[in-house]
Scaffold this motif. Structure first.
Motif: not given
Length: 170
Positions: A33-51, A60-69
């Motif tokens: 919610g407070n990220e300036k760039d939700k698509a590129g958000a990153r905290r340690g091993h957690n990435v993207g809009p859903m961290q 789950f066979k998704v690309n974690p760097l693709d925000p839609y995936h």
């Protein structure tokens, strides 16, 4: 990369399709919610809009760097947590705190698990529920939780979220 507004609209569209539990709606907004760039958000091993943890993205066979995936992977992970724990609050707590931490906590505290959660996990669950569009209408927390939260219960979800940084929740 999509803008925050594009991701928000996409997430809302995904939820309107009705394939995910309404109680999980607020996880995305709480995670970034407070990220300036939700698509590129990153905290340690957690990435993207859903961290999303990269381990679960692979599962789950998704690309974690693709925000839609990433959105789909995070929602699928929440669904799996619900299947494992059989409870929306437990699934949300496990998403935030980790499955292992929650399992150990449940073994130790049994039916009293919720009242014994760390404050940060309680706050996370509450913040996720507040973002749910059904929150004000459906009373998602139940009578016992409402009594626990008392005067801290929001009159308006948006006003409450703006005040979270200054309010001391139980």
């Amino acid at each position: 990369m999509p803008t925050n507004e594009q991701l928000d609209r996409y997430y809302e569209k995904v939820f309107k399709e009705g394939q995910h539990r309404p109680a999980f709606y607020g996880v995305y907004f709480r995670e970034t919610g407070n990220e300036k760039d939700k698509a590129g958000a990153r905290r340690g091993h957690n990435v993207g809009p859903m961290q999303l943890d990269v381990r679960y993205a692979k599962e789950f066979k998704v690309n974690p760097l693709d925000p839609y995936h990433n959105i789909h992977g995070g929602l699928n992970y929440l669904g799996r947590l619900y299947d494992k724990f059989g409870d929306e609050k437990k699934a949300i707590a496990a998403y935030n705190w980790g499955e292992g931490n929650l399992r150990a906590h449940l073994r130790k505290h049994g039916d009293d698990w919720e009242s014994k959660l760390p404050k940060s996990v309680k706050n996370y669950i509450f913040e996720v529920h507040v973002r749910n569009p059904e929150f004000d209408k459906a009373g998602l927390l139940g009578q016992q939780e409402m009594e626990t939260w008392g005067d801290l219960m929001p009159r308006s979800s948006d006003n409450y979220l703006k005040s979270l940084s200054t309010q001391d929740l139980p």
